[in-house]
Design a protein around this motif. Structure first.
Motif, PDB file in Angstrom:
ATOM      1  N   UNK A  22       0.837  -1.202   0.000  1.00  0.00           N
ATOM      2  CA  UNK A  22       0.000   0.000   0.000  1.00  0.00           C
ATOM      3  C   UNK A  22       0.871   1.251   0.000  1.00  0.00           C
ATOM      4  N   UNK A  23       1.941   1.242   0.788  1.00  0.00           N
ATOM      5  CA  UNK A  23       2.853   2.386   0.813  1.00  0.00           C
ATOM      6  C   UNK A  23       3.504   2.594  -0.548  1.00  0.00           C
ATOM      7  N   UNK A  24       3.877   1.511  -1.216  1.00  0.00           N
ATOM      8  CA  UNK A  24       4.488   1.627  -2.542  1.00  0.00           C
ATOM      9  C   UNK A  24       3.505   2.218  -3.548  1.00  0.00           C
ATOM     10  N   UNK A  25       2.248   1.812  -3.470  1.00  0.00           N
ATOM     11  CA  UNK A  25       1.227   2.354  -4.372  1.00  0.00           C
ATOM     12  C   UNK A  25       1.011   3.839  -4.103  1.00  0.00           C
ATOM     13  N   UNK A  27       3.188   6.010  -2.781  1.00  0.00           N
ATOM     14  CA  UNK A  27       4.372   6.751  -3.233  1.00  0.00           C
ATOM     15  C   UNK A  27       4.358   6.880  -4.756  1.00  0.00           C
ATOM     16  N   UNK A  28       4.019   5.810  -5.452  1.00  0.00           N
ATOM     17  CA  UNK A  28       3.959   5.857  -6.911  1.00  0.00           C
ATOM     18  C   UNK A  28       2.892   6.842  -7.385  1.00  0.00           C
ATOM     19  N   UNK A  29       1.731   6.798  -6.762  1.00  0.00           N
ATOM     20  CA  UNK A  29       0.647   7.714  -7.137  1.00  0.00           C
ATOM     21  C   UNK A  29       0.999   9.163  -6.899  1.00  0.00           C
ATOM     22  N   UNK A  30       1.596   9.459  -5.765  1.00  0.00           N
ATOM     23  CA  UNK A  30       1.983  10.834  -5.458  1.00  0.00           C
ATOM     24  C   UNK A  30       3.055  11.317  -6.428  1.00  0.00           C
ATOM     25  N   UNK A  31       3.975  10.452  -6.776  1.00  0.00           N
ATOM     26  CA  UNK A  31       5.031  10.820  -7.716  1.00  0.00           C
ATOM     27  C   UNK A  31       4.443  11.140  -9.087  1.00  0.00           C
ATOM     28  N   UNK A  32       3.552  10.296  -9.561  1.00  0.00           N
ATOM     29  CA  UNK A  32       2.947  10.502 -10.879  1.00  0.00           C
ATOM     30  C   UNK A  32       2.074  11.756 -10.876  1.00  0.00           C
ATOM     31  N   UNK A  33       1.235  11.906  -9.870  1.00  0.00           N
ATOM     32  CA  UNK A  33       0.361  13.073  -9.810  1.00  0.00           C
ATOM     33  C   UNK A  33       1.142  14.351  -9.569  1.00  0.00           C
ATOM     34  N   UNK A  34       2.203  14.272  -8.791  1.00  0.00           N
ATOM     35  CA  UNK A  34       3.020  15.448  -8.530  1.00  0.00           C
ATOM     36  C   UNK A  34       3.676  15.973  -9.789  1.00  0.00           C
ATOM     37  N   UNK A  35       4.165  15.082 -10.611  1.00  0.00           N
ATOM     38  CA  UNK A  35       4.794  15.496 -11.866  1.00  0.00           C
ATOM     39  C   UNK A  35       3.747  16.091 -12.806  1.00  0.00           C
TER      40      UNK A  35
END
Length: 53
Positions: A22-25, A27-35
């Motif tokens: 869940x933490x990996x998902x 982090x991935x989501x925040x990274x993608x949305x942040x960019x």
């Protein structure tokens, strides 16, 4: 009694794996949305920077 403690340990390991996934998902989501949203807020940032140099 011994088997019950073993099952409890296995459950704790399974919960730990689920939390890690869940933490990996997240982090991935925040990274993608942040960019993706960085470009959207750049004009707003530039506008406020021009108001107060």
């Amino acid at each position: 009694m011994q088997k019950r403690n073993w099952e409890r340990g296995a459950t704790a390991v399974e919960y730990g794996i689920m939390v890690a996934l869940i933490a990996a998902v997240i982090v991935t989501g925040v990274t993608v949305l942040g960019a993706g949203t960085q470009d959207m807020f750049t004009p707003v940032s530039n506008f406020f920077a021009s108001l107060h140099p």
